[in-house]
Design a protein around this motif. Structure first.
Motif, short mmCIF file in Angstrom:
data_model
loop_
_atom_site.label_atom_id
_atom_site.label_comp_id
_atom_site.label_asym_id
_atom_site.label_seq_id
_atom_site.Cartn_x
_atom_site.Cartn_y
_atom_site.Cartn_z
N LEU A 155 0.83 -1.22 0.00
CA LEU A 155 0.00 0.00 0.00
C LEU A 155 0.86 1.26 0.00
O LEU A 155 0.34 2.36 -0.15
N LEU A 168 -1.15 7.68 22.91
CA LEU A 168 -2.55 7.65 23.40
C LEU A 168 -3.47 6.97 22.39
O LEU A 168 -4.49 6.39 22.75
N SER A 169 -3.09 7.05 21.13
CA SER A 169 -3.91 6.46 20.07
C SER A 169 -4.06 4.94 20.23
O SER A 169 -5.01 4.35 19.73
N LEU A 217 -8.14 -3.14 10.33
CA LEU A 217 -7.98 -1.77 9.86
C LEU A 217 -7.23 -0.91 10.89
O LEU A 217 -6.29 -0.19 10.55
N HIS A 218 -7.66 -1.02 12.14
CA HIS A 218 -7.04 -0.17 13.17
C HIS A 218 -5.62 -0.62 13.51
O HIS A 218 -4.76 0.21 13.79
N ALA A 253 -3.63 -2.02 11.37
CA ALA A 253 -2.83 -1.56 10.22
C ALA A 253 -2.53 -0.07 10.36
O ALA A 253 -1.41 0.38 10.14
N ARG A 254 -3.53 0.67 10.75
CA ARG A 254 -3.36 2.13 10.92
C ARG A 254 -2.31 2.44 11.99
O ARG A 254 -1.49 3.34 11.83
N TYR A 286 0.96 1.90 10.24
CA TYR A 286 1.29 2.87 9.20
C TYR A 286 1.57 4.26 9.78
O TYR A 286 2.51 4.93 9.38
N VAL A 287 0.69 4.69 10.68
CA VAL A 287 0.78 6.08 11.15
C VAL A 287 1.68 6.19 12.38
O VAL A 287 2.66 6.94 12.37
N ILE A 312 -4.93 2.49 0.57
CA ILE A 312 -4.56 3.73 1.27
C ILE A 312 -5.83 4.49 1.67
O ILE A 312 -5.90 5.04 2.77
N ILE A 367 -7.31 3.15 4.80
CA ILE A 367 -6.53 3.59 5.97
C ILE A 367 -6.87 5.05 6.29
O ILE A 367 -7.11 5.40 7.46
N THR A 380 -9.82 8.23 15.43
CA THR A 380 -9.07 8.50 16.67
C THR A 380 -9.90 9.41 17.57
O THR A 380 -9.94 9.22 18.79
N LEU A 387 -10.91 8.41 21.32
CA LEU A 387 -10.44 9.15 22.49
C LEU A 387 -11.64 9.71 23.28
O LEU A 387 -11.63 9.73 24.51
#
Lengths: 636, 72
Positions: A350, A546-547, A599-600, A602-603, A606-607, B45, B48, B55, B59
């Motif tokens: 990706l 925190l994420s 999904l989360h 993977a996120r 990635y992030v 992508i 994602i 988030t 939170l």
């Protein structure tokens, strides 16, 4: 990990260029820079391009698309005929293709025209059927009937004019005769059936034509004296055409089955030959020598040099060297991971390929992705289902991508079951109800805070690992601002963590000064390395940690939904409705858990994680080789 | 009364970010659909990117849970 690459240069005699390039093509290890330039053109290249397009066109005309199931046999057979001189091959294949194309085109045209005729006959049949009683009654009285297409707006005017004309032509002693029946076909189109005395037929034609009416006819070959007589021919056509269509369809299927693999094999070989010619044309030449250069993995040097020496002895010269740091940006990236980790390379698909001499995150993804994903699912029942789904995908799928996905699901399934044991969940609280299953660690739907703290700690460890990799990446590439910024960030997070522990009273207060000192040092390193941008990056890192609380949050919602499913059985009892509702909620929860966790997770990679070190400015290693699966189609 | 206010605070803590997330996801979703139509290979992508605004609501959810656990 990223393989070490070597720059290989091969010199050979110009009159042996094709053989040397063919040898390298067979080896399939040399990555060349842009060998497929469209600018390159000569008669042979253009003919091959045309032939390739024709072959692809034929395959499309045949509706053949079984690339994944294409065996080696037809390719090998075609390869034998490709040993003839190239011009002869192109000429012969082209000639055969033209003949084959005529045959296929005829069949497809017949198929198309028959389908159109079939549709028209259906419409004709419907029209005749609609007017059948009117026509038969009128014709039995000796009247002449006809059918006309007219505009809806002209209907009343047409009828009025017709009446006037018939009155004028009918003797005074007789009464004029005009009967009609209309049928609205479309919004403004009407089909009008008229019945008149034989003496006034000519007048009808004149009047209707002058008002823009068009006489209705059945399709040419099916027209008889009257519309009623045509019905028999139309019905015969409606029986005959589907039979003929079926025959054509089976003939096409036979041709597809017989010729599809052969044409595909020729397409592959034409493609390979074209690529070889392009490479030949892109080599540089000096006197009687030519030079070909490219990148190969260091573990392929021996086999490449040995093969070249065996085939050409001292008629080829080769030199190889490691790329200098200035060249790293141009070196292709070839990934190498152990079989258990390799399927996780799909996560890099990706993104742009990692740059050469940077870090391949595949191994870390293979460890942490299933761990996080499994923690979110955290249910033995769901875990086993994911495991089975993964096994099925891995065993049954012919596609590499799906097989890799199956492997990833297997790992997620195993971790989901392990976390399920820790949280004591089996389809929610079904395990507790049926087998009195107790959690090994804690029940996450009740102990929310400990799970949140745990996931944040997990996040801190993951982000710190990312920063460590970032420091390593910066040092390796000799980029001071990168490693200093990452180091400052790393120290600040550690110091803040220490302060938190001291404030909680888990460490003596005497450590407070030390923690503050470390924080200031970290802050200074950060400012030297990254300036104000670094400060923002540090704040971002805390947000990133925190994420990770999403692991607990998504897990909690999944656990609660699973318990809700079981509650339906409590409310409705062990009835069909209760079981159905529980199953429906479990299926929904399973889909959400599977999709959401993947999904989360993977996120987070990635992030939050890869953002700390990943440098995706590379290009993948694509050697000049034979048979490159899906690419045959893509290029079309 | 106090419990009601805590419940309202928790609801707002999760509700407002949920609206913000929904708004962001709607924007990303529509832009992403256009992108995927033009370049199908960007589908991964886009998925994602679609998950990134979540988030906020996660939170918010955490804050709501903490409010309830601390004060209720």
């Amino acid at each position: 990990m990223i393989k070490e690459m070597i720059r290989l240069a091969v010199w050979g005699l110009v009159n042996e260029r094709s053989e040397v390039i063919n040898c390298l093509h067979e080896l399939g290890v040399l990555h060349m820079e842009s060998p497929h330039s469209n600018v390159l053109s000569n008669e042979q290249i253009d003919s091959l391009r045309l032939l390739r397009s024709k072959l692809l066109g034929m395959l499309e005309a045949l509706e053949w698309d079984d690339w994944n199931r294409l065996s080696e046999d037809p390719v090998q057979k075609a390869r034998i005929s490709f040993t003839l001189p190239l011009d002869d091959i192109i000429h012969e294949v082209d000639k055969s293709l033209d003949m084959f194309q005529i045959r296929i085109s005829r069949m497809r045209e017949e198929n198309k025209s028959l389908k159109e005729l079939h549709l028209k006959l259906h419409q004709t049949h419907d029209v005749i059927h609609h007017f059948e009683s009117f026509l038969s009654e009128e014709e039995s009285k000796g009247m002449v009937t006809s059918l006309w297409w007219i505009n809806k707006r002209t209907l009343s005017r047409s009828l009025s004019n017709l009446r006037k004309e018939i009155r004028r032509l009918t003797p005074v002693k007789d009464r004029e005769y005009l009967l009609y029946h209309s049928f609205q076909v479309r919004e403004n189109e009407i089909l009008l059936s008229l019945s008149v005395h034989p003496d006034v037929v000519e007048a009808i034609y004149t009047v209707m034509s002058s008002l823009g009416g068009i006489k209705w006819h059945p399709p040419a070959d099916y027209e008889r004296d009257t519309a009623l007589y045509s019905v028999e021919a139309v019905e015969e056509g409606l029986i005959w055409i589907p039979k003929r269509l079926e025959e054509i369809s089976s003939e096409l299927a036979l041709a597809r089955e017989e010729w599809g693999p052969k044409l595909a094999a020729f397409y592959i070989l034409a493609d390979e030959k074209l690529e070889q010619l392009l490479v030949e044309n892109s080599t540089s030449e000096k006197g009687s020598l030519f030079l070909i250069e490219g990148w190969i993995p260091s573990d392929s040097v021996d086999i490449t040099t040995r093969t070249l020496t065996d085939a050409f002895a001292d008629r080829v010269i080769y030199r190889w060297r490691y790329p200098s740091s200035d060249e790293w940006h141009a070196v292709p990236t070839s990934l190498y991971n152990i079989p258990a980790f390799r399927p996780f390379e799909i996560f890099l698909k990706l993104l742009q390929a990692p740059s050469y001499k940077t870090i391949d995150p595949t191994a870390f993804i293979a460890i942490f992705f299933p761990l996080f994903s499994g923690c979110m699912v955290g249910d033995i029942g769901y875990g086993v289902l994911i495991l089975m789904l993964g096994l099925w995908l891995k065993k049954k799928s012919a596609q590499q991508l799906l097989s890799d996905l199956g492997h990833v699901l297997l790992a997620v399934g195993v971790w989901s079951s392990i976390w399920g044991l820790a949280f004591g969940e089996f389809f929610g609280d079904l395990g507790l109800r049926l087998f009195h299953m107790e959690p090994i660690w804690l029940e996450r739907s009740h102990a929310v805070m400990p799970v949140m703290i745990f996931t944040i700690s997990l996040g801190a460890a993951h982000v710190l690992l990312g920063l460590l990799l970032g420091i390593y990446h910066g040092i390796r590439r000799k980029k001071h601002h990168i490693w200093m910024e990452k180091t400052g960030n790393f120290i600040i997070i550690l110091a803040l963590f220490g302060l938190l522990v001291i404030l909680k009273g888990w460490l003596p207060e005497s450590f407070f000064t030390l923690a503050i000192s470390v924080l200031i040092i970290g802050f200074l390193i950060l400012m030297i390395g990254g300036g104000m941008g670094g400060l923002i990056e540090a704040m971002g890192s805390i947000g990133n940690i925190l994420s990770y609380v999403r692991i607990a949050a998504i897990g909690l919602s999944s656990a609660i939904l699973a318990v809700v499913a079981s509650k339906f059985v409590d409310v409705f009892g062990l009835s069909v409705l209760g079981v159905f509702m529980a199953l429906a909620i479990h299926i929904l929860n399973f889909i959400l858990a599977l999709g959401g966790s993947g999904l989360h997770s993977a996120r987070l990679h990635y992030v939050e994680f890869m953002g700390k070190f990943y440098s995706g400015a590379g290009k993948y290693y694509k050697p000049f080789s034979k048979r490159r699966e899906i690419r045959w189609k893509r290029r079309s | 009364m106090e419990k009601a206010i805590i419940a309202l605070a928790a609801a707002l803590a999760v509700g407002i970010p949920a609206f913000a997330t929904a708004y962001a996801q709607a924007k990303i979703g529509s832009a992403g659909a256009g992108t995927v139509a033009e370049k199908p290979e960007t589908a991964g992508i886009i998925i994602i990117l679609e998950a990134i605004p979540e988030t906020m609501v996660i939170l918010g959810f955490v804050v709501a849970i903490m409010l309830i656990l601390q004060f209720a």
